[in-house]
Design a protein around this motif. Sequence first.
Motif, PDB file in Angstrom:
ATOM      1  N   GLU A  28       1.036  -1.298   0.033  1.00 59.03           N
ATOM      2  CA  GLU A  28       0.106  -0.026  -0.025  1.00 59.03           C
ATOM      3  C   GLU A  28       0.836   1.163   0.207  1.00 59.03           C
ATOM      4  N   ALA A  29       1.996   1.164   0.793  1.00 61.96           N
ATOM      5  CA  ALA A  29       2.743   2.332   0.762  1.00 61.96           C
ATOM      6  C   ALA A  29       3.592   2.878  -0.591  1.00 61.96           C
ATOM      7  N   ASP A  30       3.493   1.774  -1.341  1.00 57.41           N
ATOM      8  CA  ASP A  30       4.166   2.110  -2.894  1.00 57.41           C
ATOM      9  C   ASP A  30       3.230   2.026  -3.956  1.00 57.41           C
ATOM     10  N   GLU A  31       2.151   2.203  -3.675  1.00 52.86           N
ATOM     11  CA  GLU A  31       0.929   1.855  -4.738  1.00 52.86           C
ATOM     12  C   GLU A  31       0.545   3.241  -5.324  1.00 52.86           C
ATOM     13  N   ALA A  32       0.846   4.337  -4.871  1.00 53.12           N
ATOM     14  CA  ALA A  32       0.684   5.730  -5.576  1.00 53.12           C
ATOM     15  C   ALA A  32       1.997   5.903  -6.857  1.00 53.12           C
ATOM     16  N   GLU A  33       3.249   5.678  -6.027  1.00 54.20           N
ATOM     17  CA  GLU A  33       4.198   5.604  -7.123  1.00 54.20           C
ATOM     18  C   GLU A  33       4.278   4.550  -8.256  1.00 54.20           C
ATOM     19  N   LEU A  34       3.638   3.427  -7.907  1.00 51.75           N
ATOM     20  CA  LEU A  34       3.680   2.266  -9.112  1.00 51.75           C
ATOM     21  C   LEU A  34       2.782   2.918 -10.004  1.00 51.75           C
ATOM     22  N   VAL A  35       1.485   3.061  -9.608  1.00 53.58           N
ATOM     23  CA  VAL A  35       0.467   3.593 -10.320  1.00 53.58           C
ATOM     24  C   VAL A  35       0.969   4.830 -11.496  1.00 53.58           C
ATOM     25  N   ALA A  36       1.510   5.817 -10.854  1.00 54.89           N
ATOM     26  CA  ALA A  36       2.076   6.893 -11.633  1.00 54.89           C
ATOM     27  C   ALA A  36       3.187   6.407 -12.384  1.00 54.89           C
ATOM     28  N   ARG A  40       2.944   6.489 -16.827  1.00 55.46           N
ATOM     29  CA  ARG A  40       4.116   7.134 -17.857  1.00 55.46           C
ATOM     30  C   ARG A  40       4.587   6.131 -18.899  1.00 55.46           C
ATOM     31  N   ASP A  41       3.937   5.142 -18.857  1.00 52.33           N
ATOM     32  CA  ASP A  41       4.434   4.274 -20.056  1.00 52.33           C
ATOM     33  C   ASP A  41       4.178   4.722 -21.429  1.00 52.33           C
ATOM     34  N   GLU A  42       4.835   4.668 -22.307  1.00 50.76           N
ATOM     35  CA  GLU A  42       4.732   5.062 -23.931  1.00 50.76           C
ATOM     36  C   GLU A  42       3.512   4.779 -24.547  1.00 50.76           C
ATOM     37  N   CYS A  43       3.067   3.600 -24.055  1.00 58.71           N
ATOM     38  CA  CYS A  43       1.763   3.247 -24.493  1.00 58.71           C
ATOM     39  C   CYS A  43       0.562   3.594 -23.587  1.00 58.71           C
ATOM     40  N   GLY A  44       0.133   4.821 -23.777  1.00 55.57           N
ATOM     41  CA  GLY A  44      -1.147   5.100 -22.828  1.00 55.57           C
ATOM     42  C   GLY A  44      -2.157   4.331 -22.750  1.00 55.57           C
ATOM     43  N   SER A  45      -2.672   3.869 -23.877  1.00 51.05           N
ATOM     44  CA  SER A  45      -3.955   2.812 -23.679  1.00 51.05           C
ATOM     45  C   SER A  45      -3.649   1.748 -22.921  1.00 51.05           C
ATOM     46  N   MET A  46      -2.363   1.017 -23.180  1.00 47.70           N
ATOM     47  CA  MET A  46      -1.872  -0.275 -22.202  1.00 47.70           C
ATOM     48  C   MET A  46      -1.852   0.239 -21.030  1.00 47.70           C
ATOM     49  N   ALA A  47      -1.381   1.481 -20.589  1.00 47.31           N
ATOM     50  CA  ALA A  47      -1.059   2.036 -19.300  1.00 47.31           C
ATOM     51  C   ALA A  47      -2.543   1.857 -18.299  1.00 47.31           C
ATOM     52  N   GLN A  48      -3.298   2.549 -19.207  1.00 49.61           N
ATOM     53  CA  GLN A  48      -4.514   3.049 -18.543  1.00 49.61           C
ATOM     54  C   GLN A  48      -5.301   1.406 -18.407  1.00 49.61           C
ATOM     55  N   SER A  49      -5.254   0.672 -19.264  1.00 52.27           N
ATOM     56  CA  SER A  49      -5.732  -0.766 -19.132  1.00 52.27           C
ATOM     57  C   SER A  49      -5.153  -1.347 -17.798  1.00 52.27           C
ATOM     58  N   ALA A  50      -3.886  -1.326 -17.528  1.00 53.93           N
ATOM     59  CA  ALA A  50      -3.454  -2.172 -16.505  1.00 53.93           C
ATOM     60  C   ALA A  50      -3.713  -1.399 -15.204  1.00 53.93           C
ATOM     61  N   VAL A  51      -3.976   0.123 -15.412  1.00 56.34           N
ATOM     62  CA  VAL A  51      -4.292   0.854 -14.064  1.00 56.34           C
ATOM     63  C   VAL A  51      -5.881   0.449 -13.729  1.00 56.34           C
ATOM     64  N   ASN A  52      -6.544   0.375 -14.835  1.00 54.27           N
ATOM     65  CA  ASN A  52      -7.963   0.154 -14.578  1.00 54.27           C
ATOM     66  C   ASN A  52      -8.145  -1.407 -14.232  1.00 54.27           C
ATOM     67  N   ARG A  53      -7.473  -2.259 -14.367  1.00 48.91           N
ATOM     68  CA  ARG A  53      -7.589  -3.776 -13.923  1.00 48.91           C
ATOM     69  C   ARG A  53      -7.193  -3.494 -12.267  1.00 48.91           C
ATOM     70  N   HIS A  54      -6.114  -2.864 -11.969  1.00 40.25           N
ATOM     71  CA  HIS A  54      -6.112  -2.708 -10.703  1.00 40.25           C
ATOM     72  C   HIS A  54      -6.879  -1.854  -9.820  1.00 40.25           C
ATOM     73  N   MET A  55      -7.377  -0.843 -10.624  1.00 41.21           N
ATOM     74  CA  MET A  55      -8.456  -0.110  -9.757  1.00 41.21           C
ATOM     75  C   MET A  55      -9.739  -0.938  -9.414  1.00 41.21           C
ATOM     76  N   GLU A  56     -10.023  -1.663 -10.536  1.00 40.26           N
ATOM     77  CA  GLU A  56     -11.168  -2.691 -10.414  1.00 40.26           C
ATOM     78  C   GLU A  56     -11.064  -3.634  -9.157  1.00 40.26           C
ATOM     79  N   ARG A  57      -9.535  -4.168  -9.047  1.00 38.94           N
ATOM     80  CA  ARG A  57      -9.431  -5.053  -8.056  1.00 38.94           C
ATOM     81  C   ARG A  57      -9.491  -4.410  -6.627  1.00 38.94           C
ATOM     82  N   ARG A  58      -8.744  -3.428  -6.447  1.00 38.57           N
ATOM     83  CA  ARG A  58      -8.353  -2.699  -5.266  1.00 38.57           C
ATOM     84  C   ARG A  58      -9.918  -1.993  -5.016  1.00 38.57           C
TER      85      ARG A  58
END
Length: 160
Positions: A28-36, A40-58
């Motif tokens: 939990e202490a490192d979650e914000a840094e990892l999400v950010a 920042r990945d060069e493939c914005g749609s892939m990055a948002q998809s990964a963060v969305n999957r994480h957000m759904e679970r959390r």
Amino acid sequence: MTEPHMDEEPPEHGRYALYLEALDVVPEADEAELVAAVLRDECGSMAQSAVNRHMERRAAELLTDAHFPDWARMMATNIGDRDFLTGRLREWTLLRAIALDEPWTAEEVTSASDWFQRTAAAAEIISSPDALNLLAEHGRARRVRNAASRRVQRPHQRSS
């Protein structure tokens, strides 16, 4: 002359899998840094998809937890102005409000996405007769209206 291998995965697929693995176990202490970092990945749609999957679970894990508001603020700060992610976070917050019998409006529910309406109609955590009746009468899709109607008729039985 050799042709490229058509069965090779694009590099963003590999990064996506790595991001999902890292997000699944991030403290939990490192979650914000990892999400950010993921965003920042060069493939914005892939990055948002990964963060969305994480957000759904959390969000599902924290939905009725007292830490949800702090987590949601952290996510909002990191996802910034990314429309899909901000909308989905807003809808998770609305699901929480309904689940905890906190204030919400009929307009928020009826104007929410199809995903939200399907989730609210089927989610066992949502037991608000007002929300279920609203979805049974005004849900956008027949599937939503039917699921909510079944829940209204049998509020203490699991929906199928």
